[in-house]
Scaffold this motif. Structure first.
Motif, PDB file in Angstrom:
ATOM      1  N   ALA A 193      10.455 -18.763   5.443  1.00 48.83           N
ATOM      2  CA  ALA A 193       9.599 -17.579   5.546  1.00 48.83           C
ATOM      3  C   ALA A 193       8.513 -17.821   6.591  1.00 48.83           C
ATOM      4  CB  ALA A 193       8.971 -17.271   4.199  1.00 48.83           C
ATOM      5  N   PRO A 194       8.173 -16.788   7.353  1.00 48.25           N
ATOM      6  CA  PRO A 194       7.206 -16.956   8.440  1.00 48.25           C
ATOM      7  C   PRO A 194       5.759 -17.170   7.991  1.00 48.25           C
ATOM      8  CG  PRO A 194       7.937 -14.682   8.314  1.00 48.25           C
ATOM      9  CD  PRO A 194       8.756 -15.455   7.328  1.00 48.25           C
ATOM     10  N   ARG A 195       5.368 -16.637   6.829  1.00 49.48           N
ATOM     11  CA  ARG A 195       3.996 -16.778   6.326  1.00 49.48           C
ATOM     12  C   ARG A 195       4.060 -17.143   4.850  1.00 49.48           C
ATOM     13  NH1 ARG A 195      -0.176 -17.373   8.824  1.00 49.48           N
ATOM     14  NH2 ARG A 195      -1.416 -15.926   7.643  1.00 49.48           N
ATOM     15  N   PRO A 196       3.085 -17.915   4.359  1.00 50.71           N
ATOM     16  CA  PRO A 196       3.120 -18.348   2.956  1.00 50.71           C
ATOM     17  C   PRO A 196       2.690 -17.256   1.979  1.00 50.71           C
ATOM     18  CG  PRO A 196       1.149 -19.190   4.031  1.00 50.71           C
ATOM     19  CD  PRO A 196       1.969 -18.512   5.108  1.00 50.71           C
ATOM     20  N   VAL A 197       3.035 -17.462   0.712  1.00 56.19           N
ATOM     21  CA  VAL A 197       2.564 -16.592  -0.360  1.00 56.19           C
ATOM     22  C   VAL A 197       1.033 -16.527  -0.283  1.00 56.19           C
ATOM     23  CG1 VAL A 197       2.305 -16.437  -2.871  1.00 56.19           C
ATOM     24  CG2 VAL A 197       4.522 -17.037  -1.880  1.00 56.19           C
ATOM     25  N   GLY A 198       0.502 -15.324  -0.476  1.00 60.37           N
ATOM     26  CA  GLY A 198      -0.945 -15.120  -0.423  1.00 60.37           C
ATOM     27  C   GLY A 198      -1.438 -14.641   0.926  1.00 60.37           C
ATOM     28  N   SER A 199      -0.566 -14.595   1.934  1.00 53.35           N
ATOM     29  CA  SER A 199      -0.973 -14.080   3.247  1.00 53.35           C
ATOM     30  C   SER A 199      -1.231 -12.584   3.140  1.00 53.35           C
ATOM     31  CB  SER A 199       0.121 -14.337   4.284  1.00 53.35           C
ATOM     32  OG  SER A 199       0.309 -15.719   4.472  1.00 53.35           O
ATOM     33  N   HIS A 200      -2.225 -12.102   3.897  1.00 52.57           N
ATOM     34  CA  HIS A 200      -2.641 -10.699   3.805  1.00 52.57           C
ATOM     35  C   HIS A 200      -2.602  -9.998   5.151  1.00 52.57           C
ATOM     36  CE1 HIS A 200      -4.162 -11.251  -0.250  1.00 52.57           C
ATOM     37  NE2 HIS A 200      -4.842 -12.304   0.165  1.00 52.57           N
ATOM     38  N   LEU A 201      -2.299  -8.715   5.093  1.00 53.89           N
ATOM     39  CA  LEU A 201      -2.421  -7.796   6.218  1.00 53.89           C
ATOM     40  C   LEU A 201      -3.174  -6.594   5.671  1.00 53.89           C
ATOM     41  CD1 LEU A 201      -1.540  -6.880   9.129  1.00 53.89           C
ATOM     42  CD2 LEU A 201       0.451  -5.841   8.023  1.00 53.89           C
ATOM     43  N   ILE A 202      -4.269  -6.225   6.315  1.00 56.73           N
ATOM     44  CA  ILE A 202      -5.008  -5.038   5.884  1.00 56.73           C
ATOM     45  C   ILE A 202      -4.813  -3.945   6.922  1.00 56.73           C
ATOM     46  CG2 ILE A 202      -6.675  -6.279   4.471  1.00 56.73           C
ATOM     47  CD1 ILE A 202      -8.669  -5.642   6.878  1.00 56.73           C
ATOM     48  N   ILE A 203      -4.782  -2.703   6.442  1.00 62.49           N
ATOM     49  CA  ILE A 203      -4.487  -1.565   7.294  1.00 62.49           C
ATOM     50  C   ILE A 203      -5.424  -0.432   6.906  1.00 62.49           C
ATOM     51  CG2 ILE A 203      -2.693   0.064   8.031  1.00 62.49           C
ATOM     52  CD1 ILE A 203      -1.607  -2.917   6.005  1.00 62.49           C
ATOM     53  N   ASP A 204      -5.995   0.263   7.910  1.00 68.02           N
ATOM     54  CA  ASP A 204      -6.824   1.429   7.580  1.00 68.02           C
ATOM     55  C   ASP A 204      -6.045   2.712   7.848  1.00 68.02           C
ATOM     56  OD1 ASP A 204      -7.028   2.053  10.310  1.00 68.02           O
ATOM     57  OD2 ASP A 204      -9.182   1.693  10.421  1.00 68.02           O
ATOM     58  N   GLU A 205      -6.670   3.839   7.540  1.00 68.34           N
ATOM     59  CA  GLU A 205      -5.989   5.129   7.628  1.00 68.34           C
ATOM     60  C   GLU A 205      -5.625   5.524   9.049  1.00 68.34           C
ATOM     61  OE1 GLU A 205     -10.326   6.141   8.243  1.00 68.34           O
ATOM     62  OE2 GLU A 205      -9.230   4.760   6.968  1.00 68.34           O
ATOM     63  N   LYS A 206      -6.201   4.858  10.052  1.00 74.13           N
ATOM     64  CA  LYS A 206      -5.873   5.155  11.445  1.00 74.13           C
ATOM     65  C   LYS A 206      -4.830   4.196  12.015  1.00 74.13           C
ATOM     66  CE  LYS A 206     -10.262   7.324  12.433  1.00 74.13           C
ATOM     67  NZ  LYS A 206     -11.485   7.325  13.217  1.00 74.13           N
ATOM     68  N   GLY A 207      -4.368   3.272  11.174  1.00 79.21           N
ATOM     69  CA  GLY A 207      -3.362   2.321  11.635  1.00 79.21           C
ATOM     70  C   GLY A 207      -3.918   1.043  12.214  1.00 79.21           C
ATOM     71  N   ASN A 208      -5.245   0.865  12.166  1.00 81.63           N
ATOM     72  CA  ASN A 208      -5.828  -0.401  12.590  1.00 81.63           C
ATOM     73  C   ASN A 208      -5.436  -1.462  11.576  1.00 81.63           C
ATOM     74  OD1 ASN A 208      -7.479   0.618  14.851  1.00 81.63           O
ATOM     75  ND2 ASN A 208      -8.553   1.703  13.233  1.00 81.63           N
ATOM     76  N   PHE A 209      -5.232  -2.698  12.021  1.00 79.85           N
ATOM     77  CA  PHE A 209      -4.829  -3.739  11.087  1.00 79.85           C
ATOM     78  C   PHE A 209      -5.382  -5.094  11.505  1.00 79.85           C
ATOM     79  CE2 PHE A 209      -1.571  -3.442  14.294  1.00 79.85           C
ATOM     80  CZ  PHE A 209      -1.233  -4.763  14.577  1.00 79.85           C
ATOM     81  N   GLU A 210      -5.481  -5.971  10.505  1.00 79.22           N
ATOM     82  CA  GLU A 210      -5.926  -7.355  10.694  1.00 79.22           C
ATOM     83  C   GLU A 210      -5.095  -8.231   9.777  1.00 79.22           C
ATOM     84  OE1 GLU A 210      -8.320  -8.791  12.666  1.00 79.22           O
ATOM     85  OE2 GLU A 210      -8.908  -6.872  13.545  1.00 79.22           O
ATOM     86  N   GLY A 211      -4.829  -9.450  10.196  1.00 73.05           N
ATOM     87  CA  GLY A 211      -4.077 -10.393   9.386  1.00 73.05           C
ATOM     88  C   GLY A 211      -2.603 -10.343   9.708  1.00 73.05           C
ATOM     89  N   SER A 212      -1.791 -10.991   8.858  1.00 75.43           N
ATOM     90  CA  SER A 212      -0.353 -11.049   9.093  1.00 75.43           C
ATOM     91  C   SER A 212       0.379 -11.395   7.799  1.00 75.43           C
ATOM     92  CB  SER A 212      -0.033 -12.102  10.146  1.00 75.43           C
ATOM     93  OG  SER A 212       1.348 -12.244  10.326  1.00 75.43           O
ATOM     94  N   VAL A 213       1.524 -10.759   7.611  1.00 72.71           N
ATOM     95  CA  VAL A 213       2.391 -11.119   6.494  1.00 72.71           C
ATOM     96  C   VAL A 213       3.705 -11.726   6.968  1.00 72.71           C
ATOM     97  CG1 VAL A 213       1.422  -9.497   4.823  1.00 72.71           C
ATOM     98  CG2 VAL A 213       3.294  -8.750   6.335  1.00 72.71           C
TER      99      VAL A 213
END
Length: 110
Positions: free
Chosen positions: A37-57
Motif C-alpha cells: 500500500a502506498p500510505r499507512p493506516v491513519g493517513s489523512h486527506l482533507i478536502i473543502d467544498e471548493k475541492g482544495n485538499f491537503e495530505g495524502s491517502v
C-alpha cells in the motif's frame, strides 16, 4: 530548505483552520491496507467544498477519485467507505498499480 508550518505537516490542523474559517471540510482516512500500500493506516486527506485538499491517502494514485467522492460526502453529509486495489478494475482506472489495496473512509467534519 524551507521550513514547513505545523498545518503543512498535519492535515488535521489544516482541517481545524479551514473549519474555523467557515469552510465545509471532509476527511478521508486510510483505515486498512493490504500488500504494498502506498500510505499507512491513519493517513489523512482533507478536502473543502471548493475541492482544495491537503495530505495524502495514496501517494497521489487515487487522490482524484477520493476527492470526487468527498465532494459528494460534503453535499450529502453521508460518509462513504472506498476500496481500491489492483484486483479491482476501477483501481487501474484511477492508477493504484502498486500491488496493494487500501480502504479509505470519507466523512464530513463538524
Amino acid at each position: 530548505m524551507t521550513q514547513q508550518t505545523t498545518s503543512e505537516l498535519d492535515p488535521l490542523l489544516t482541517a481545524e483552520h479551514w473549519m474555523s474559517a467557515g469552510r465545509d471540510v471532509a476527511i478521508a482516512t486510510v483505515i486498512e491496507t493490504w500488500g504494498s500500500a502506498p500510505r499507512p493506516v491513519g493517513s489523512h486527506l482533507i478536502i473543502d467544498e471548493k475541492g482544495n485538499f491537503e495530505g495524502s491517502v495514496s501517494g497521489g494514485c487515487v487522490e482524484g477519485s477520493v476527492i470526487a467522492e468527498a465532494m459528494d460526502v460534503l453535499a450529502s453529509g453521508e460518509p462513504r467507505l472506498l476500496e481500491f486495489g489492483v484486483a479491482d478494475e476501477t483501481a487501474w482506472q484511477v492508477g493504484l498499480s502498486c500491488g496493494g489495496r487500501i480502504k479509505v473512509y470519507v466523512e464530513r467534519l463538524g
